[in-house]
Design a protein around this motif. Structure first.
Motif, PDB file in Angstrom:
ATOM      1  N   GLY A  14     -10.548  -3.481  -4.586  1.00 25.87           N
ATOM      2  CA  GLY A  14     -11.154  -3.032  -3.340  1.00 25.87           C
ATOM      3  C   GLY A  14     -10.205  -2.413  -2.337  1.00 25.87           C
ATOM      4  O   GLY A  14     -10.616  -2.060  -1.223  1.00 25.87           O
ATOM      5  N   GLN A  15      -8.933  -2.260  -2.707  1.00 30.44           N
ATOM      6  CA  GLN A  15      -7.957  -1.683  -1.783  1.00 30.44           C
ATOM      7  C   GLN A  15      -7.328  -0.429  -2.381  1.00 30.44           C
ATOM      8  O   GLN A  15      -7.026  -0.389  -3.576  1.00 30.44           O
ATOM      9  CB  GLN A  15      -6.855  -2.697  -1.459  1.00 30.44           C
ATOM     10  CG  GLN A  15      -7.350  -3.899  -0.670  1.00 30.44           C
ATOM     11  CD  GLN A  15      -6.212  -4.805  -0.228  1.00 30.44           C
ATOM     12  OE1 GLN A  15      -5.160  -4.840  -0.857  1.00 30.44           O
ATOM     13  NE2 GLN A  15      -6.423  -5.539   0.848  1.00 30.44           N
ATOM     14  N   LYS A  16      -7.147   0.578  -1.540  1.00 31.07           N
ATOM     15  CA  LYS A  16      -6.499   1.802  -1.982  1.00 31.07           C
ATOM     16  C   LYS A  16      -4.991   1.594  -2.032  1.00 31.07           C
ATOM     17  O   LYS A  16      -4.418   0.920  -1.180  1.00 31.07           O
ATOM     18  CB  LYS A  16      -6.841   2.962  -1.042  1.00 31.07           C
ATOM     19  CG  LYS A  16      -8.300   3.388  -1.111  1.00 31.07           C
ATOM     20  CD  LYS A  16      -8.584   4.581  -0.215  1.00 31.07           C
ATOM     21  CE  LYS A  16     -10.044   5.011  -0.348  1.00 31.07           C
ATOM     22  NZ  LYS A  16     -10.353   6.177   0.517  1.00 31.07           N
ATOM     23  N   ASP A  17      -4.366   2.173  -3.049  1.00 32.15           N
ATOM     24  CA  ASP A  17      -2.930   1.991  -3.222  1.00 32.15           C
ATOM     25  C   ASP A  17      -2.359   3.214  -3.935  1.00 32.15           C
ATOM     26  O   ASP A  17      -3.102   4.049  -4.464  1.00 32.15           O
ATOM     27  CB  ASP A  17      -2.652   0.727  -4.030  1.00 32.15           C
ATOM     28  CG  ASP A  17      -1.258   0.166  -3.784  1.00 32.15           C
ATOM     29  OD1 ASP A  17      -0.436   0.848  -3.135  1.00 32.15           O
ATOM     30  OD2 ASP A  17      -0.990  -0.951  -4.253  1.00 32.15           O
ATOM     31  N   THR A  18      -1.048   3.303  -3.936  1.00 28.39           N
ATOM     32  CA  THR A  18      -0.339   4.373  -4.648  1.00 28.39           C
ATOM     33  C   THR A  18       0.895   3.785  -5.301  1.00 28.39           C
ATOM     34  O   THR A  18       1.612   2.987  -4.682  1.00 28.39           O
ATOM     35  CB  THR A  18       0.093   5.504  -3.693  1.00 28.39           C
ATOM     36  OG1 THR A  18      -1.051   6.021  -3.018  1.00 28.39           O
ATOM     37  CG2 THR A  18       0.773   6.639  -4.456  1.00 28.39           C
ATOM     38  N   ILE A  19       1.114   4.139  -6.549  1.00 27.75           N
ATOM     39  CA  ILE A  19       2.364   3.805  -7.219  1.00 27.75           C
ATOM     40  C   ILE A  19       3.079   5.092  -7.577  1.00 27.75           C
ATOM     41  O   ILE A  19       2.475   6.172  -7.586  1.00 27.75           O
ATOM     42  CB  ILE A  19       2.143   2.949  -8.481  1.00 27.75           C
ATOM     43  CG1 ILE A  19       1.168   3.637  -9.438  1.00 27.75           C
ATOM     44  CG2 ILE A  19       1.695   1.547  -8.114  1.00 27.75           C
ATOM     45  CD1 ILE A  19       1.071   2.981 -10.795  1.00 27.75           C
ATOM     46  N   TYR A  20       4.369   4.967  -7.883  1.00 30.54           N
ATOM     47  CA  TYR A  20       5.194   6.141  -8.147  1.00 30.54           C
ATOM     48  C   TYR A  20       6.012   5.973  -9.425  1.00 30.54           C
ATOM     49  O   TYR A  20       7.236   5.774  -9.364  1.00 30.54           O
ATOM     50  CB  TYR A  20       6.122   6.406  -6.965  1.00 30.54           C
ATOM     51  CG  TYR A  20       5.421   6.702  -5.669  1.00 30.54           C
ATOM     52  CD1 TYR A  20       5.145   8.010  -5.288  1.00 30.54           C
ATOM     53  CD2 TYR A  20       5.016   5.664  -4.827  1.00 30.54           C
ATOM     54  CE1 TYR A  20       4.488   8.281  -4.089  1.00 30.54           C
ATOM     55  CE2 TYR A  20       4.353   5.925  -3.632  1.00 30.54           C
ATOM     56  CZ  TYR A  20       4.095   7.238  -3.268  1.00 30.54           C
ATOM     57  OH  TYR A  20       3.439   7.504  -2.091  1.00 30.54           O
ATOM     58  N   CYS A 220      11.523   4.503  -5.641  1.00 32.54           N
ATOM     59  CA  CYS A 220      10.878   3.192  -5.616  1.00 32.54           C
ATOM     60  C   CYS A 220       9.462   3.298  -6.167  1.00 32.54           C
ATOM     61  O   CYS A 220       8.682   4.162  -5.750  1.00 32.54           O
ATOM     62  CB  CYS A 220      10.829   2.646  -4.193  1.00 32.54           C
ATOM     63  SG  CYS A 220      12.458   2.450  -3.415  1.00 32.54           S
ATOM     64  N   TYR A 221       9.130   2.405  -7.062  1.00 36.95           N
ATOM     65  CA  TYR A 221       7.800   2.394  -7.677  1.00 36.95           C
ATOM     66  C   TYR A 221       6.725   2.136  -6.627  1.00 36.95           C
ATOM     67  O   TYR A 221       5.614   2.651  -6.711  1.00 36.95           O
ATOM     68  CB  TYR A 221       7.776   1.305  -8.746  1.00 36.95           C
ATOM     69  CG  TYR A 221       6.633   1.414  -9.732  1.00 36.95           C
ATOM     70  CD1 TYR A 221       6.644   2.362 -10.737  1.00 36.95           C
ATOM     71  CD2 TYR A 221       5.562   0.526  -9.675  1.00 36.95           C
ATOM     72  CE1 TYR A 221       5.607   2.439 -11.664  1.00 36.95           C
ATOM     73  CE2 TYR A 221       4.535   0.587 -10.594  1.00 36.95           C
ATOM     74  CZ  TYR A 221       4.555   1.556 -11.590  1.00 36.95           C
ATOM     75  OH  TYR A 221       3.534   1.616 -12.507  1.00 36.95           O
ATOM     76  N   HIS A 222       7.070   1.332  -5.631  1.00 35.87           N
ATOM     77  CA  HIS A 222       6.180   1.068  -4.522  1.00 35.87           C
ATOM     78  C   HIS A 222       6.814   1.617  -3.242  1.00 35.87           C
ATOM     79  O   HIS A 222       7.906   1.200  -2.859  1.00 35.87           O
ATOM     80  CB  HIS A 222       5.922  -0.433  -4.359  1.00 35.87           C
ATOM     81  CG  HIS A 222       5.292  -1.055  -5.573  1.00 35.87           C
ATOM     82  ND1 HIS A 222       3.953  -0.906  -5.878  1.00 35.87           N
ATOM     83  CD2 HIS A 222       5.831  -1.801  -6.575  1.00 35.87           C
ATOM     84  CE1 HIS A 222       3.685  -1.558  -7.006  1.00 35.87           C
ATOM     85  NE2 HIS A 222       4.797  -2.095  -7.445  1.00 35.87           N
ATOM     86  N   GLY A 223       6.155   2.552  -2.641  1.00 38.61           N
ATOM     87  CA  GLY A 223       6.665   3.146  -1.405  1.00 38.61           C
ATOM     88  C   GLY A 223       7.205   4.553  -1.582  1.00 38.61           C
ATOM     89  O   GLY A 223       7.313   5.296  -0.607  1.00 38.61           O
ATOM     90  N   GLY A 224       7.593   4.913  -2.789  1.00 34.83           N
ATOM     91  CA  GLY A 224       8.065   6.264  -3.041  1.00 34.83           C
ATOM     92  C   GLY A 224       9.549   6.448  -2.776  1.00 34.83           C
ATOM     93  O   GLY A 224      10.297   5.489  -2.565  1.00 34.83           O
ATOM     94  N   LYS A 225       9.971   7.671  -2.759  1.00 39.38           N
ATOM     95  CA  LYS A 225      11.382   8.025  -2.691  1.00 39.38           C
ATOM     96  C   LYS A 225      12.000   7.680  -1.329  1.00 39.38           C
ATOM     97  O   LYS A 225      11.463   8.026  -0.294  1.00 39.38           O
ATOM     98  CB  LYS A 225      11.542   9.524  -2.981  1.00 39.38           C
ATOM     99  CG  LYS A 225      12.969  10.028  -3.015  1.00 39.38           C
ATOM    100  CD  LYS A 225      12.976  11.526  -3.338  1.00 39.38           C
ATOM    101  CE  LYS A 225      14.364  12.120  -3.304  1.00 39.38           C
ATOM    102  NZ  LYS A 225      14.327  13.585  -3.576  1.00 39.38           N
TER     103      LYS A 225
END
Length: 230
Positions: A14-20, A220-225
């Motif tokens: 139920g939450q939007k997220d982004t991985i890298y 970073c896999y979480h949070g990005g570059k």
């Protein structure tokens, strides 16, 4: 040689997220670092194709550690592209292949015993997600200091988040691929989910180890570059 971020936007619980996840390109060959959650094969493939590469160029997949958001689609990748070499640390490879029950599953089952009524449904769901992961044989195991990818990439042991966690250092690009040894939060590098680290003291030392490399770029896999200002 270059590194490309593959931003994967999705909704989870139920939450939007982004991985890298990251893609290392060298000599026209591709190395993918981590594979996202289950069923992320098409999402990651689409991002790779956007850059003009073909999946036939994919030669390696490096897994930083055994967590469902990092190995969830590994089985699908190996099934779709059977020639791809899977690389992981010696300890994590035992979880990936199913030889040994994963630390994360053991931790989740132990935590379930003390969860509140509000938390227990999430805990049970997380355990089921871990149990549903399909195991994949690892083709190459690595240790701290090993050189891979034609000796252009150095394996850095970064235990704490999990005991066999690895990060990658590429001197020619002055760059580090952190996995979950470091995440970017509020323009800073910090420990990922300290409450779920298998060993918080080791996680903090691993973060310091990566910072001591004084790289220009931290993927970073979480949070990005994260780009260092120093």
């Amino acid at each position: 040689m270059k590194i490309i971020e593959l931003p994967i936007h999705y909704e989870f619980n139920g939450q939007k997220d982004t991985i890298y996840p990251t893609l290392i390109i060298m000599n026209n060959e591709l190395t993918l670092v981590d594979t996202g959650h289950k069923n992320f094969l098409p999402l990651i493939t689409n991002e790779i194709l956007k850059y003009g590469y073909q999946m036939e160029q994919l030669k390696n997949i490096i897994i930083t550690h055994y967590d469902n958001d990092h190995i969830g689609s590994l089985y699908d990748f190996k099934k779709e592209y059977p020639w791809v070499k899977i690389i992981a640390s010696e300890k994590e490879s035992k979880y990936i292949s199913g030889e040994v029950k994963s630390e994360r599953l053991a931790q989740a089952e132990a935590l379930l015993e003390n969860m509140s009524a509000e938390e227990i449904d999430f805990g049970k769901c997380f355990i089921q997600q871990l149990k549903s992961l399909k195991h994949v044989p690892v083709d190459q195991t690595v240790r701290d200091g090993d050189l891979i990818l034609d000796d252009q990439c150095r394996v850095i042991a970064t235990p704490g988040h999990t005991s066999g966690h690895i990060s990658l250092y590429i001197p020619s690009l002055n760059s580090v691929i952190t996995g979950d040894a470091a995440v970017k939060e509020k323009a800073e590098l910090v420990v990922a989910n300290p409450q779920f680290c298998l060993n918080l003291e080791k996680a903090e030392k691993s973060l310091a180890k990566l910072k001591d490399l004084q790289a220009k770029n931290y993927y970073c896999y979480h949070g990005g570059k994260y780009v260092s200002s120093s």
